[in-house]
Design a protein around this motif. Sequence first.
Motif, PDB file in Angstrom:
ATOM      1  N   LEU A  35      -4.643   2.295  -8.851  1.00 41.74           N
ATOM      2  CA  LEU A  35      -4.039   1.311  -9.504  1.00 41.74           C
ATOM      3  C   LEU A  35      -4.972   0.348 -10.975  1.00 41.74           C
ATOM      4  CD1 LEU A  35      -1.262  -0.793  -7.129  1.00 41.74           C
ATOM      5  CD2 LEU A  35      -0.735   0.668  -8.965  1.00 41.74           C
ATOM      6  N   PHE A  36      -5.991   1.162  -9.580  1.00 45.11           N
ATOM      7  CA  PHE A  36      -7.675   0.688 -10.349  1.00 45.11           C
ATOM      8  C   PHE A  36      -8.502   1.816 -11.118  1.00 45.11           C
ATOM      9  CE2 PHE A  36      -6.162  -3.329  -7.294  1.00 45.11           C
ATOM     10  CZ  PHE A  36      -5.974  -3.699  -8.012  1.00 45.11           C
ATOM     11  N   ASP A  37      -7.144   2.757 -11.126  1.00 46.89           N
ATOM     12  CA  ASP A  37      -8.750   4.068 -12.180  1.00 46.89           C
ATOM     13  C   ASP A  37      -9.145   4.579 -10.920  1.00 46.89           C
ATOM     14  OD1 ASP A  37      -6.659   3.687 -14.380  1.00 46.89           O
ATOM     15  OD2 ASP A  37      -7.446   1.894 -14.870  1.00 46.89           O
ATOM     16  N   GLY A  38      -9.731   4.682  -9.988  1.00 45.25           N
ATOM     17  CA  GLY A  38     -10.544   5.099  -9.897  1.00 45.25           C
ATOM     18  C   GLY A  38     -12.035   4.343  -8.912  1.00 45.25           C
ATOM     19  N   ASP A  39     -11.699   2.460  -9.411  1.00 49.75           N
ATOM     20  CA  ASP A  39     -12.703   1.445  -9.187  1.00 49.75           C
ATOM     21  C   ASP A  39     -12.983   2.219  -7.413  1.00 49.75           C
ATOM     22  OD1 ASP A  39     -14.359  -0.159  -8.391  1.00 49.75           O
ATOM     23  OD2 ASP A  39     -14.326  -1.705  -9.972  1.00 49.75           O
ATOM     24  N   GLU A  40     -14.080   2.364  -6.854  1.00 53.04           N
ATOM     25  CA  GLU A  40     -13.844   2.703  -5.322  1.00 53.04           C
ATOM     26  C   GLU A  40     -14.027   0.804  -4.693  1.00 53.04           C
ATOM     27  OE1 GLU A  40     -13.429   4.107  -1.647  1.00 53.04           O
ATOM     28  OE2 GLU A  40     -12.347   4.837  -3.679  1.00 53.04           O
ATOM     29  N   ASP A  41     -15.193   0.294  -5.227  1.00 56.14           N
ATOM     30  CA  ASP A  41     -15.350  -0.908  -5.160  1.00 56.14           C
ATOM     31  C   ASP A  41     -14.014  -1.838  -4.664  1.00 56.14           C
ATOM     32  OD1 ASP A  41     -17.605  -0.446  -4.362  1.00 56.14           O
ATOM     33  OD2 ASP A  41     -19.024  -1.542  -5.761  1.00 56.14           O
ATOM     34  N   THR A  42     -13.410  -1.952  -6.209  1.00 58.06           N
ATOM     35  CA  THR A  42     -11.943  -2.678  -6.506  1.00 58.06           C
ATOM     36  C   THR A  42     -10.957  -2.282  -5.122  1.00 58.06           C
ATOM     37  OG1 THR A  42     -13.277  -2.763  -8.220  1.00 58.06           O
ATOM     38  CG2 THR A  42      -9.971  -3.855  -8.400  1.00 58.06           C
ATOM     39  N   ALA A  43     -10.559  -1.090  -5.524  1.00 57.71           N
ATOM     40  CA  ALA A  43     -10.237  -0.403  -4.555  1.00 57.71           C
ATOM     41  C   ALA A  43     -10.252  -1.140  -2.482  1.00 57.71           C
ATOM     42  CB  ALA A  43      -9.473   1.275  -4.417  1.00 57.71           C
ATOM     43  N   GLN A  44     -11.494  -0.944  -2.672  1.00 53.90           N
ATOM     44  CA  GLN A  44     -11.777  -0.903  -1.036  1.00 53.90           C
ATOM     45  C   GLN A  44     -11.446  -2.912  -0.588  1.00 53.90           C
ATOM     46  OE1 GLN A  44     -12.150   0.968   1.883  1.00 53.90           O
ATOM     47  NE2 GLN A  44     -12.559   2.513   0.466  1.00 53.90           N
ATOM     48  N   ARG A  45     -11.949  -3.633  -1.330  1.00 51.11           N
ATOM     49  CA  ARG A  45     -11.471  -4.579  -1.596  1.00 51.11           C
ATOM     50  C   ARG A  45     -10.388  -5.059  -1.448  1.00 51.11           C
ATOM     51  NH1 ARG A  45     -14.873  -6.193  -5.326  1.00 51.11           N
ATOM     52  NH2 ARG A  45     -12.986  -6.467  -7.074  1.00 51.11           N
ATOM     53  N   ALA A  46      -9.258  -4.581  -2.492  1.00 51.18           N
ATOM     54  CA  ALA A  46      -8.085  -4.484  -2.600  1.00 51.18           C
ATOM     55  C   ALA A  46      -7.431  -4.374  -1.531  1.00 51.18           C
ATOM     56  CB  ALA A  46      -7.133  -4.366  -3.699  1.00 51.18           C
ATOM     57  N   ASN A  47      -7.348  -3.315  -0.288  1.00 57.73           N
ATOM     58  CA  ASN A  47      -6.948  -2.340   0.148  1.00 57.73           C
ATOM     59  C   ASN A  47      -7.510  -3.524   1.787  1.00 57.73           C
ATOM     60  OD1 ASN A  47      -5.257  -0.257   2.433  1.00 57.73           O
ATOM     61  ND2 ASN A  47      -7.300  -0.430   2.950  1.00 57.73           N
ATOM     62  N   THR A  48      -8.101  -4.409   1.911  1.00 61.29           N
ATOM     63  CA  THR A  48      -8.895  -5.363   2.748  1.00 61.29           C
ATOM     64  C   THR A  48      -7.764  -6.904   2.457  1.00 61.29           C
ATOM     65  OG1 THR A  48     -11.429  -4.472   2.530  1.00 61.29           O
ATOM     66  CG2 THR A  48     -10.751  -7.089   3.595  1.00 61.29           C
ATOM     67  N   ALA A  49      -7.655  -6.626   2.035  1.00 60.34           N
ATOM     68  CA  ALA A  49      -6.567  -7.686   1.159  1.00 60.34           C
ATOM     69  C   ALA A  49      -4.759  -7.915   1.745  1.00 60.34           C
ATOM     70  CB  ALA A  49      -6.794  -8.046  -0.355  1.00 60.34           C
ATOM     71  N   PHE A  50      -5.096  -6.614   1.567  1.00 61.33           N
ATOM     72  CA  PHE A  50      -3.421  -5.995   1.826  1.00 61.33           C
ATOM     73  C   PHE A  50      -3.628  -5.890   3.211  1.00 61.33           C
ATOM     74  CE2 PHE A  50      -1.309  -2.756   3.704  1.00 61.33           C
ATOM     75  CZ  PHE A  50       0.000  -2.935   2.801  1.00 61.33           C
ATOM     76  N   GLU A  51      -4.553  -5.823   3.997  1.00 62.95           N
ATOM     77  CA  GLU A  51      -4.697  -5.245   5.534  1.00 62.95           C
ATOM     78  C   GLU A  51      -5.060  -6.836   6.282  1.00 62.95           C
ATOM     79  OE1 GLU A  51      -7.757  -3.061   6.376  1.00 62.95           O
ATOM     80  OE2 GLU A  51      -6.944  -1.339   5.725  1.00 62.95           O
ATOM     81  N   GLU A  52      -5.180  -7.826   5.612  1.00 67.46           N
ATOM     82  CA  GLU A  52      -5.168  -9.277   6.012  1.00 67.46           C
ATOM     83  C   GLU A  52      -3.803  -9.591   5.937  1.00 67.46           C
ATOM     84  OE1 GLU A  52      -8.767 -11.446   3.585  1.00 67.46           O
ATOM     85  OE2 GLU A  52     -10.215 -10.403   5.049  1.00 67.46           O
ATOM     86  N   ALA A  53      -3.632  -9.677   4.426  1.00 69.18           N
ATOM     87  CA  ALA A  53      -2.474 -10.494   4.729  1.00 69.18           C
ATOM     88  C   ALA A  53      -1.150  -9.731   4.905  1.00 69.18           C
ATOM     89  CB  ALA A  53      -1.447 -10.060   3.197  1.00 69.18           C
ATOM     90  N   TYR A  54      -1.370  -8.437   5.088  1.00 71.40           N
ATOM     91  CA  TYR A  54       0.203  -8.149   6.043  1.00 71.40           C
ATOM     92  C   TYR A  54      -0.144  -8.460   7.512  1.00 71.40           C
ATOM     93  CZ  TYR A  54       3.017  -4.118   8.300  1.00 71.40           C
ATOM     94  OH  TYR A  54       4.397  -3.979   8.148  1.00 71.40           O
ATOM     95  N   ALA A  55      -0.982  -8.363   9.024  1.00 71.68           N
ATOM     96  CA  ALA A  55      -1.574  -8.638   9.283  1.00 71.68           C
ATOM     97  C   ALA A  55      -1.548 -10.055   9.492  1.00 71.68           C
ATOM     98  CB  ALA A  55      -2.375  -8.653   9.605  1.00 71.68           C
ATOM     99  N   GLN A  56      -1.176 -10.561   8.949  1.00 73.90           N
ATOM    100  CA  GLN A  56      -0.802 -12.374   8.608  1.00 73.90           C
ATOM    101  C   GLN A  56       0.668 -12.024   8.996  1.00 73.90           C
ATOM    102  OE1 GLN A  56      -2.731 -14.831   5.709  1.00 73.90           O
ATOM    103  NE2 GLN A  56      -4.361 -14.869   6.387  1.00 73.90           N
ATOM    104  N   MET A  57       0.859 -11.876   8.406  1.00 73.36           N
ATOM    105  CA  MET A  57       3.312 -11.382   8.433  1.00 73.36           C
ATOM    106  C   MET A  57       3.331 -10.594   9.624  1.00 73.36           C
ATOM    107  SD  MET A  57       3.272 -10.648   4.548  1.00 73.36           S
ATOM    108  CE  MET A  57       2.035 -11.356   2.972  1.00 73.36           C
ATOM    109  N   VAL A  58       3.014 -10.175   9.778  1.00 75.02           N
ATOM    110  CA  VAL A  58       3.202  -9.314  11.566  1.00 75.02           C
ATOM    111  C   VAL A  58       3.061 -10.453  12.390  1.00 75.02           C
ATOM    112  CG1 VAL A  58       2.017  -7.964  12.906  1.00 75.02           C
ATOM    113  CG2 VAL A  58       2.225  -6.968  10.995  1.00 75.02           C
ATOM    114  N   ALA A  59       1.808 -11.157  12.609  1.00 71.80           N
ATOM    115  CA  ALA A  59       1.600 -12.059  13.172  1.00 71.80           C
ATOM    116  C   ALA A  59       2.659 -13.250  13.213  1.00 71.80           C
ATOM    117  CB  ALA A  59       0.452 -12.582  13.248  1.00 71.80           C
ATOM    118  N   SER A  60       3.002 -13.357  12.227  1.00 72.93           N
ATOM    119  CA  SER A  60       4.457 -14.704  12.300  1.00 72.93           C
ATOM    120  C   SER A  60       6.133 -14.454  13.204  1.00 72.93           C
ATOM    121  CB  SER A  60       4.020 -14.608  10.276  1.00 72.93           C
ATOM    122  OG  SER A  60       4.584 -14.330   9.912  1.00 72.93           O
ATOM    123  N   GLY A  61       6.056 -12.958  12.609  1.00 74.56           N
ATOM    124  CA  GLY A  61       6.916 -12.220  13.386  1.00 74.56           C
ATOM    125  C   GLY A  61       8.156 -12.001  12.479  1.00 74.56           C
TER     126      GLY A  61
END
Length: 230
Positions: free
Chosen positions: A64-90
């Motif tokens: 999605l971010f044309d191989g920009d590793e820093d952006t990809a890792q930052r977006a993936n961290t945001a994804f994981e944080e959001a997913y974890a919060q939604m899992v915790a909410s049931g």
Amino acid sequence: MTTLSLAVLDLAGTTVSDDGIVEDAFLHALSREGVHQGGPRHDAMMRYVRDTMGESKVSVFRHLFDGDEDTAQRANTAFEEAYAQMVASGRCSALPGARQAIESLRAHGCAVVLNTGFSPRTRDDLLASLGWSDLADAVLSPADAGRGRPYPDMVLTALLRTGAPSVDSVGVVGDTPYDMRAGRAAGAGLVAGVLTGGHSAQSLRAAGADQVLDSVAALPALIDATARAA
């Protein structure tokens, strides 16, 4: 086909109902990177997300971010944080009959490995929320195997982890075309799609499914029938 000795099962959409939170977590991550809903770039990105469901999430962000590793890792961290919060909410739950299917397979001598495109951290949070941490013989993410779907790495790693005698004795089950392609690439003896994740029987068969089931709950009966035929 030999009798199946290993079932490699996907998580979200196959054994777990996640109430659409994978897409919601992608939306959150894209928004954090300044890609907001309503624009053509956002729409194109979300189409790619849907088309590649089952792939390693960080690999999706790299595209999605044309191989920009820093952006990809930052977006993936945001994804994981959001997913974890939604899992915790049931918002996640086991699909009907999934736990029973896994327990039945193992009780009858068929090893079970759960695999996913999530990172190990996200995967383990999800399993803990369900009380599934010790349910399967092993759990795998792309980080454990080398590459994610549609490559065969996780299926072949599952075979090595469990000591299954051959790829022909492995069954791969998932809800996305990428699951089917990974099973075919690995040479699995059975590649089965399930209709609990939003993809049609036609798309699953086109990607290589031998069988399409209403849900994973039907898997023990299918494997039993396969064993009798063998």
